[in-house]
Design a protein around this motif. Structure first.
Motif, PDB file in Angstrom:
ATOM      1  N   ASN A 210       0.829  -1.204   0.000  1.00  0.00           N
ATOM      2  CA  ASN A 210       0.000   0.000   0.000  1.00  0.00           C
ATOM      3  C   ASN A 210       0.863   1.253   0.000  1.00  0.00           C
TER       4      ASN A 210
ATOM      5  N   ASP B 219      -6.680   1.010  -0.942  1.00  0.00           N
ATOM      6  CA  ASP B 219      -7.265  -0.326  -0.795  1.00  0.00           C
ATOM      7  C   ASP B 219      -8.282  -0.406   0.337  1.00  0.00           C
ATOM      8  N   LEU B 220      -7.943   0.050   1.543  1.00  0.00           N
ATOM      9  CA  LEU B 220      -8.917   0.192   2.621  1.00  0.00           C
ATOM     10  C   LEU B 220      -8.293   1.088   3.687  1.00  0.00           C
TER      11      LEU B 220
ATOM     12  N   THR C 141     -12.168   5.721  -0.740  1.00  0.00           N
ATOM     13  CA  THR C 141     -11.278   4.562  -0.692  1.00  0.00           C
ATOM     14  C   THR C 141     -11.165   4.002  -2.100  1.00  0.00           C
TER      15      THR C 141
ATOM     16  N   THR D  65     -10.012   0.865  -3.980  1.00  0.00           N
ATOM     17  CA  THR D  65      -9.668  -0.533  -3.715  1.00  0.00           C
ATOM     18  C   THR D  65      -9.403  -1.252  -5.027  1.00  0.00           C
TER      19      THR D  65
ATOM     20  N   LYS E 174     -13.424  -5.647  -0.635  1.00  0.00           N
ATOM     21  CA  LYS E 174     -13.013  -6.259   0.621  1.00  0.00           C
ATOM     22  C   LYS E 174     -14.177  -6.177   1.603  1.00  0.00           C
TER      23      LYS E 174
END
Length: 470
Positions: free
Chosen positions: A53, A147-148, A169, A171, A176
């Motif tokens: 990330n 991604d989160l 966000t 992702t 997810k």
């Protein structure tokens, strides 16, 4: 998330080194630029952890720097930062912040990119990351999570302590669970999915129905249909103290696709006064006439005998509210016909024998456990509704609602609606999922940003139905 990691490893083996990260960074940078509006001259701060990330954030930062943004990276573990991404950022004109300047940088930023922790993060943030999350919370910057959001758990949606609260966000590859389930969903903001070419198995931990899928599940009468062929739903609800619960459950049932609604209970006069088309009986569930499904429990008070009588019926049964408190576990577990239970977090906690906070912190685990323990389909109510089957499989997630639906009687309307769909022939999982979807839409249409009552929500169900169908 091991499935995602395996798919990433398989794809990376077929691509040139770094190509997958560049795909992710390109999507991330595009989303950041769109959120900023004007990239040139903007101030961007990257919060960079030691995982991929952090690499995504550095490469995206390099792209923004080449477009004229002032980009500064805050490295939580400088010795483990993604080396190639850091080189790319510096070559594009970006810089690395000194540790004593971090708070001031975040305070002045137009955009903060959260690349602290990836999908493997569990157990909450470490102290240095907690400090950054606090600084972000105090700032006025727009926040994009990679991604989160850092501090939320990808598999469960749990938040253990401090976490970054994102406006957006971005992702990659697949949704997810933590982006769809409370409490983590509150931290994700708007979620954008970037396709990076992952090949994932069809089996999923979660599903989120869309309009087209719901439309295919809606019961539609044919030329030969009459009110009995379309299904009859029985409502065993209400009491002298809570007659309104019966009225609201009937209001939802009348709009749920079944051909007729039978009411059994002490609130018959109130029901008939409001809905004269209802078939009312005071002879008890077993002698009320044929039904294809029962709803029991809303406003039932302490009428355990009626709950037991309904659970003994050989048709699908929805159990809600007081019915959840009064139903014997073995009576539910021993049923051969489908059972749909519709608790909120407090009721789920009582059924599991845990604190409410434990359910709210781990909603996905709670709904799965309830379904397994009671051998029933469970609809766990909340700002995101979860529907789980006792046999496992994907949990359905619904987020069509609005906070205005948190009003007295709203759950009674939902129960009647789902019960009617059961009577019309939908399996318990589909009936619960479709009902939650329509109920949430109706709540949005009714509220339009203002307070509403449960009766307003029921009145807007036909509009929600038409919106899905059309």
């Amino acid at each position: 998330m091991e499935t995602v990691r395996a798919a990433e490893r398989a794809l990376m083996a077929r691509l040139p080194e770094g190509a997958l990260m560049q795909r992710a960074a390109a999507g991330l940078a595009a989303a950041c630029a769109e959120l900023l509006g004007r990239v040139y001259g903007s101030r961007v701060v990257l919060l960079v952890g030691s995982g991929d990330n952090g690499g995504d954030a550095l490469y995206a930062g390099a792209r923004l720097a080449r477009r004229g943004a002032g980009v500064t990276a805050v490295l939580l573990a400088p010795e483990r930062a993604h080396a190639a991404g850091l080189t790319a950022l510096r070559r594009a004109g970006g810089s690395v912040a000194a540790s004593d300047a971090v708070d001031a940088l975040i305070e002045r930023a137009d955009l903060v990119v959260d690349g602290i922790v990836g999908i493997g993060g569990k157990g909450g943030l470490r102290p240095e990351a907690e400090k950054l999350a606090g600084a972000v919370e105090r700032s006025r910057a727009a926040v994009v999570a990679v991604d989160l959001p850092s501090g939320v758990e990808a598999d469960t949606g749990q938040v253990r302590g401090a976490a970054v609260r994102a406006d957006l966000t971005v992702t990659f590859g697949t949704w997810k669970p933590g982006l769809l389930i409370d409490p983590a969903r509150e931290y994700a903001g708007v979620v954008r999915l970037v396709d990076i070419g992952l090949e994932l198995p069809r089996e999923a931990a979660l599903e989120a129905l869309q309009h087209a899928e719901v439309a295919r599940l809606l019961p539609v009468p044919v030329a030969e249909s009459d009110k009995y062929r379309r299904g009859v739903v029985g409502i065993a609800a209400g009491s002298a103290r809570y007659p309104g619960a019966a009225v609201l459950a009937v209001s939802g049932a009348l709009r749920g696709g079944a051909g007729a609604v039978r009411y059994v209970g002490p609130a018959g006069e109130a029901v008939i006064a409001r809905f004269p088309e209802t078939l009312v009986s005071d002879a008890g569930p077993a002698r009320a006439g044929r039904v294809q499904a029962w709803v029991v429990g809303p406003g039932a008070g302490d009428d355990a005998a009626t709950v037991a009588e309904v659970l003994d019926a050989d048709v699908p049964v929805l159990v809600d509210a007081d019915g959840l408190r009064l139903a014997e576990r073995d009576a539910v577990r021993g049923r051969t016909a489908p059972t749909l239970m519709t608790p909120h977090a407090g009721e789920a906690a009582a059924l599991l024998g845990v604190r409410r906070e434990e359910v709210e912190e781990a909603r996905l685990a709670a709904v799965r456990e309830l379904a397994a323990v009671y051998r029933a389909t469970v609809l766990l109510k909340g700002s995101t509704t979860l529907v789980a089957d006792s046999g496992g499989g994907a949990v359905r997630v619904n987020a069509t609602g609005t906070p205005w639906l948190a009003t007295a009687g709203s759950g009674d309307v939902l129960s009647g609606l789902a019960g009617s769909l059961l009577a019309a022939g939908l399996p318990a999982r589909d009936a619960g999922s479709v009902a939650a979807y329509l109920h949430g839409l109706a709540g949005r249409f009714a509220a339009q940003g203002a307070p509403v009552g449960a009766h307003d929500v029921a009145a807007w169900i036909p509009r929600a139905w038409r919106d899905v169908r059309d």
